[in-house]
Design a protein around this motif. Structure first.
Motif: not given
Length: 799
Positions: A501-525
């Motif tokens: 999860v990434a998060a950021q806050y910018l005081d100039l705009s007074k905006k906050t953001s919460i950003e989930p990320r997910f990835s997966a890899k399967w070595n199938a053969a």
């Protein structure tokens, strides 16, 4: 609009380059026979550590199969192989309990090969992995499980048409589009160049280019010297949580350490400039690198050599790197990058000058200063503290010209002026903990303190609808906080999961953001894997957008949600095939609020005109991008290599009109074919041939209404086109097609190596469209073309 690579007096340009190239070739070929009977060798050395916690690997086997030489690593993970014959070779590493890796290396007589390699521990101890894993295609950042490409720095020098510019080289990767011969903007999966994150030794930098545009990320000449780079990652989607505040891609560049044993030198002249580099020891395992570069054309101009250019691009850059091993647990590194550039383009001196033309002066400055302290608490826990200062200055003046009927300039009036600076102090702390082979936890926090002094204005109302001159003035400071947490989980050698999860806050705009990320890899053969990536990414706006209008201070982050699925087949240790499909759902893009039109910031950032907008904006714009990509890549082996990338994609957006339009970066398709062959003539002399062919769909653009443009210019807005907004982005340029070729000679002379090269960009001299302008004198649309045949050469000396 102006160009940094102006029209060329081709005959003079060819003569100068041929003199340089042929002179170098004669020197090299003359010495080839004399050196053929001499066995010229060099030392290959380095250190091998674990990927997760950077611990040295003892007893690893390091082997170069082509010459049947090898060594074992010591307790510090160090290895050394003496008397390795020069040439392009492959280095392989094997250690019990770890995945095998391989690395392409270029051995020359002038410089030792100094490597820093990382290997990953097997989850299942004592078993041989059934897949080809962590070989030459493995990502540097192991949390990047999808849409990531690792490049060898030698590729930047080797690829035809790359101009030894990492951005130009990256345009060959699937998902990236770069079909502007004047600039190195990287358009990733239909995303604006504004959405690319440049990271340099862990420091986020706004724009590492000479002649940069405020708010943009590209330019005509990169200020980063490739001779300092190490292997790095290029990410094109659903990137891990540690990368924030950008929506399309990440260029995570890393510099190498200097030689800790002896002083080494590199001298080079080519397209990027005349440069010198020195590196060497600072005692113990400490080292330094210093590089300086100056514009080649500026030097020619100072010597009185006329090339027939409309303006001479003048620039300098300086890079400093130092590493200090304070103790077995502490390392301190310093990185600095400085660049300055300026150019004067004078249409007033051209015979065809007419009213509405401009004289343009443009200059930029760049400074990056950073230090990183790495501390090893234990074999499982590492911390990094990075302190940095980044600053940019942008200066542009446009003088509007008035002429008589005989093309004589009768008046020159200041029309536009900009003199702006941006700077940011940053402190970043990152902690990594790997309790076992299956789990790696990382977290980080960063505080940025940006300051700005934005000043740009027009002195006339030449193109202002409200009859008031445009003016933008703002200065002050703000606060930007970013943080992330990440968990990499490997339950077996076949499965890998990464979530964060990434998060950021910018005081100039007074905006906050919460950003989930997910990835997966399967070595199938054996040799085959499937991957999936998902991420919510949010990006703040350029400062010139926030301050373009008082109503823009509260603009939201632009959001881009990535969905990615991919398949990889590692056919062999040196051949990789990849197939990826993606969809990007974009929202909260800035569009104009007081009128209904097609404007969207999603289409900005790929020209010299800037990204500022004085209109009131609102974060209501939508966008989408989707496509499929194919890659077939063969690393250098058996004296040849090739890369084939193909992308089918679409980019669409809505402005305040709510209508879906094709975007400015909606080229629909691009195909890159690139390859090379190294012809070994003797033990010390070789010739390498390479070529690149690119074909891409034409860019969409808004056509010019010639009837309304004539009325518009008759009312005093001379030289300004009136765009047919009712048909926004409804026209397309013809298909872009370009062939680049390159030939390189390499001669090793005892402790000196000499490389001479000659490149012919657009070898077939195709006429590719750059843009369309309005010709007020003939009341017609004028087409401006990109570079025709563009030859240049150079040489490099290493000792």
């Amino acid at each position: 609009m102006f160009t940094i690579l102006p029209q060329i007096n081709l005959s003079k340009k060819i003569r100068i380059n041929l003199i340089v190239f042929l002179g170098t070739a004669v020197i090299l070929s003359t010495n080839a026979n004399a050196q053929d009977s001499v066995r010229v060798t060099q030392t290959v050395k380095g250190v091998i550590r674990t990927v997760d916690n950077q611990q040295p690997i003892f007893g690893a086997s390091v082997y170069i199969p082509e010459v049947k030489l090898g060594a074992k690593t010591n307790a510090n993970g160090e290895f050394r192989i003496e008397k390795v014959p020069v040439g392009r070779l492959t280095l392989k590493v094997h250690a019990n309990g770890y995945e095998q890796i391989s690395e392409d290396i270029l051995v020359t007589s002038g410089k030792q090969v100094n490597l820093e390699l990382e290997i990953r521990e097997k989850v299942v101890k004592g078993e041989d992995i059934s897949i080809i894993a962590n070989d030459a295609f493995a990502r540097i950042n192991e949390t990047a499980l999808s849409s990531a490409t690792t490049f060898n720095v030698d590729d930047v020098k080797r690829f035809a048409g790359s101009r030894e510019d990492p951005a130009k080289m990256a345009q060959n990767f699937a998902g990236a589009v770069g079909i502007n011969d004047q600039r190195n903007d990287i358009i990733i999966r239909g995303g604006s160049p504004l959405e690319l994150l440049w990271r340099f030794d862990g420091i986020d930098i706004p724009n590492p280019n000479h002649f940069a545009t405020q708010g943009a990320t590209g330019g005509p000449v990169n200020a980063i010297n490739v001779n300092l780079l190490s292997n790095s990652d290029f990410l094109t989607g659903a990137f891990p949580a540690e990368y924030a505040d950008k929506n399309s891609g990440v260029f995570d560049l890393r510099t190498r350490k200097g030689n800790t044993e002896r002083f080494e030198f590199v001298g080079q002249m080519g397209f990027a400039g005349l440069e010198g580099l020195i590196e060497g020891p600072l005692g113990g395992n400490s080292s330094f690198i210093v590089s300086y570069r100056k514009s080649t054309l500026e030097i020619f101009d100072a010597l009185g050599i006329s090339l027939g250019f409309a303006g001479i691009p003048k620039y300098d850059d300086l890079t400093l790197k130092a590493n200090f091993e304070l103790s077995p647990s502490d390392e301190l590194s310093f990185t600095s990058l400085f660049g300055t550039s300026n150019i004067r383009l004078e249409q007033s001196k051209e015979d065809s000058v007419q009213t509405g033309d401009d004289d343009i002066t443009n200059g930029t400055d760049l400074a990056v200063v950073g230090s990183t302290w790495k501390h090893i608490f234990s074999p499982q826990t590492i911390s990094q503290l990075t302190m940095s200062w980044v600053a940019s200055r942008f200066n542009t003046e446009v003088d509007s010209l008035t002429t008589d009927n005989f093309n004589h300039v009768t008046a020159s009036t200041l029309f536009y002026k900009a003199n702006s600076t941006e700077a940011s102090y940053s402190g970043k702390f990152r902690l990594l903990h790997s309790p076992n082979v299956s789990n790696t936890f990382s977290a980080g926090i960063e505080a940025r303190f940006p300051s700005y002094n934005i000043n740009e204005y027009r002195t006339t109302v030449r193109d202002e609808a409200d009859g008031k001159p445009y003016s933008l003035r703002a200065d002050g400071s703000s606060f930007h906080a970013l943080s992330f947490v990440n968990w990499l989980y490997r339950p077996s050698d076949d499965w890998t999961f990464n979530t964060g999860v990434a998060a950021q806050y910018l005081d100039l705009s007074k905006k906050t953001s919460i950003e989930p990320r997910f990835s997966a890899k399967w070595n199938a053969a054996e040799g085959q894997s499937l991957n999936f990536g998902f991420g919510i990414h949010r990006e703040s706006q350029p400062l010139v957008i926030y301050f373009g209008n008082p109503l823009n201070h509260g603009l939201d982050f632009t959001q881009s949600i990535h969905y990615i699925v991919g398949y990889e087949n590692r056919i062999s240790n040196d051949v990789l095939m990849k197939l990826e499909a993606y969809y990007k759902d974009i929202s909260h893009a800035p569009v104009e609020s007081e009128s209904l039109n097609s404007y969207s910031l999603l289409n900005a950032g790929a020209n010299f005109g800037g990204v500022s907008n004085s209109a009131a904006l609102v974060s209501n714009g939508l966008g989408k991008s989707y496509g499929v990509e194919f890659t077939m890549l063969k690393h250098f082996s058996n004296n040849y290599y090739f890369t084939t990338t193909a992308s089918l994609f679409r980019q669409r957006f809505t402005g305040s009109d709510g209508v879906w339009h094709d975007g400015a970066f909606d080229n629909k398709f691009i195909l890159n074919l690139l390859g090379g062959y190294n012809w070994v003539l003797s033990r010390t002399f070789s010739i390498e041939f390479s070529a690149k062919y690119t074909i891409a769909g034409g860019s969409a653009y808004t056509p010019i209404d010639t009837i309304k443009s004539a009325l518009y210019n008759a009312a005093g807005q001379f030289g300004i086109p009136y765009l047919d907004e009712a048909n926004a982005f409804g026209a397309r340029n013809p298909i872009y097609s370009k062939l680049d070729t390159k030939i390189e000679f390499r001669q090793n002379l005892g402790s000196v190596s000499i490389i001479g090269f000659f490149t012919a960009e657009n070898t077939l001299n195709n006429k590719n469209v750059l843009l369309h302008t309005y010709d007020p004198r003939n009341h017609s649309v004028k087409t401006i073309y990109q570079l025709g045949l563009f030859p240049y050469g150079g040489f490099r000396v290493e000792f």
